[in-house]
Design a protein around this motif. Structure first.
Motif, PDB file in Angstrom:
ATOM      1  N   ALA A   1      -0.524  80.889  33.624  1.00 11.45           N
ATOM      2  CA  ALA A   1       0.657  81.503  34.231  1.00 11.45           C
ATOM      3  C   ALA A   1       0.413  81.494  35.732  1.00 11.45           C
ATOM      4  O   ALA A   1      -0.539  82.097  36.227  1.00 11.45           O
ATOM      5  N   VAL A   2       1.244  80.748  36.459  1.00  8.58           N
ATOM      6  CA  VAL A   2       1.040  80.533  37.885  1.00  8.58           C
ATOM      7  C   VAL A   2       2.050  81.335  38.694  1.00  8.58           C
ATOM      8  O   VAL A   2       3.262  81.228  38.472  1.00  8.58           O
ATOM      9  N   CYS A   3       1.580  82.138  39.636  1.00  6.76           N
ATOM     10  CA  CYS A   3       2.485  82.874  40.515  1.00  6.76           C
ATOM     11  C   CYS A   3       2.973  81.938  41.613  1.00  6.76           C
ATOM     12  O   CYS A   3       2.177  81.341  42.339  1.00  6.76           O
TER      13      CYS A   3
ATOM     14  N   LYS B   1      -1.677  82.851  42.481  1.00  4.27           N
ATOM     15  CA  LYS B   1      -2.622  83.361  41.498  1.00  4.27           C
ATOM     16  C   LYS B   1      -2.377  82.711  40.138  1.00  4.27           C
ATOM     17  O   LYS B   1      -1.240  82.549  39.714  1.00  4.27           O
ATOM     18  N   VAL B   2      -3.465  82.334  39.473  1.00  5.27           N
ATOM     19  CA  VAL B   2      -3.347  81.706  38.163  1.00  5.27           C
ATOM     20  C   VAL B   2      -4.013  82.593  37.125  1.00  5.27           C
ATOM     21  O   VAL B   2      -5.186  82.943  37.260  1.00  5.27           O
ATOM     22  N   GLU B   3      -3.254  82.985  36.130  1.00  4.56           N
ATOM     23  CA  GLU B   3      -3.835  83.794  35.071  1.00  4.56           C
ATOM     24  C   GLU B   3      -3.915  82.997  33.782  1.00  4.56           C
ATOM     25  O   GLU B   3      -3.080  82.131  33.527  1.00  4.56           O
ATOM     26  N   ASP B   4      -4.943  83.288  33.002  1.00  2.00           N
ATOM     27  CA  ASP B   4      -5.119  82.578  31.743  1.00  2.00           C
ATOM     28  C   ASP B   4      -4.233  83.179  30.663  1.00  2.00           C
ATOM     29  O   ASP B   4      -4.103  84.394  30.563  1.00  2.00           O
TER      30      ASP B   4
ATOM     31  N   PHE C   1       0.657  73.727  28.471  1.00  6.96           N
ATOM     32  CA  PHE C   1       1.753  74.573  28.942  1.00  6.96           C
ATOM     33  C   PHE C   1       1.380  75.225  30.253  1.00  6.96           C
ATOM     34  O   PHE C   1       0.238  75.636  30.451  1.00  6.96           O
ATOM     35  N   GLU C   2       2.339  75.333  31.137  1.00  3.64           N
ATOM     36  CA  GLU C   2       2.135  76.063  32.369  1.00  3.64           C
ATOM     37  C   GLU C   2       3.365  76.931  32.577  1.00  3.64           C
ATOM     38  O   GLU C   2       4.490  76.444  32.478  1.00  3.64           O
TER      39      GLU C   2
ATOM     40  N   GLY D   1       6.141  81.873  37.639  1.00  2.00           N
ATOM     41  CA  GLY D   1       6.882  83.102  37.878  1.00  2.00           C
ATOM     42  C   GLY D   1       6.193  83.938  38.924  1.00  2.00           C
ATOM     43  O   GLY D   1       5.494  83.393  39.791  1.00  2.00           O
ATOM     44  N   LEU D   2       6.358  85.259  38.833  1.00  2.00           N
ATOM     45  CA  LEU D   2       5.741  86.153  39.799  1.00  2.00           C
ATOM     46  C   LEU D   2       4.697  87.019  39.114  1.00  2.00           C
ATOM     47  O   LEU D   2       4.945  87.566  38.044  1.00  2.00           O
ATOM     48  N   CYS D   3       3.546  87.139  39.754  1.00  2.00           N
ATOM     49  CA  CYS D   3       2.491  87.965  39.186  1.00  2.00           C
ATOM     50  C   CYS D   3       2.816  89.443  39.369  1.00  2.00           C
ATOM     51  O   CYS D   3       3.782  89.801  40.048  1.00  2.00           O
ATOM     52  N   ASP D   4       1.988  90.268  38.773  1.00  2.00           N
ATOM     53  CA  ASP D   4       2.167  91.715  38.811  1.00  2.00           C
ATOM     54  C   ASP D   4       2.359  92.221  40.236  1.00  2.00           C
ATOM     55  O   ASP D   4       3.243  93.027  40.525  1.00  2.00           O
TER      56      ASP D   4
END
Ligand code: ZN
Ligand code: ZN
Ligand code: ZN
Length: 142
Positions: free
Chosen positions: A96-98, A103-106, A132-133, A136-139
């Protein structure tokens, strides 16, 4: 993933590929694992220089290539053809890419089986791998 987990995984991956685990390499791994985004060798070099690590750019290039070759980093080509690296667990997962801060989260791989079954039914397509990627926006940015 904590730094310790990351280090352990990379140690295992590196020794599995019969590479030497040096202090400098671990410092690079720590830095890359901590930034949680794609960084080029030059960007990492700047970060590490600020910490007076004394690690040369060539060592960083080599280490990043090594990490990629043992499956501990994923690479993408950036603007001017420069390679950017992301610390990445060798285990299968998604990202999940901000789009704001990078920031990239697994993201663990779940509920994909259903999509694959749909594909098989609709297209008689047999999936052998997938990627898949999510963007969106991170927290922090949302
Ligand atoms: Zn990853
Ligand atoms: Zn963000
Ligand atoms: Zn998956």
């Amino acid at each position: 993933m904590t730094k310790e987990q990351a280090r352990r995984e990379v140690r295992a991956a590196l020794s599995g590929g019969s590479f030497r685990v040096t202090k400098q390499r671990l410092a690079i791994v720590d830095e890359l694992a901590a930034v949680e985004r794609y960084e080029t060798a030059k960007e990492l070099h700047q970060r590490l220089s600020r910490k007076r690590s004394g690690i040369g750019l060539a060592t960083i290039y080599r280490t990043l290539e090594t990490l990629e070759s043992v499956g501990a980093a994923s690479v993408r080509t950036q603007g001017r053809g420069e390679s950017a690296y992301l610390f990445c667990s060798p285990e299968h997962h998604h990202h999940a890419v901000c789009t704001k801060c990078g920031k990239v989260e697994d993201v663990p791989c779940r509920s994909i089986g259903r999509i694959e079954r749909d594909l098989t039914q609709a297209l008689r397509f047999k999936t052998t791998q997938h990627r898949f990627e999510f963007f969106g926006l991170c927290d922090r940015c949302s």
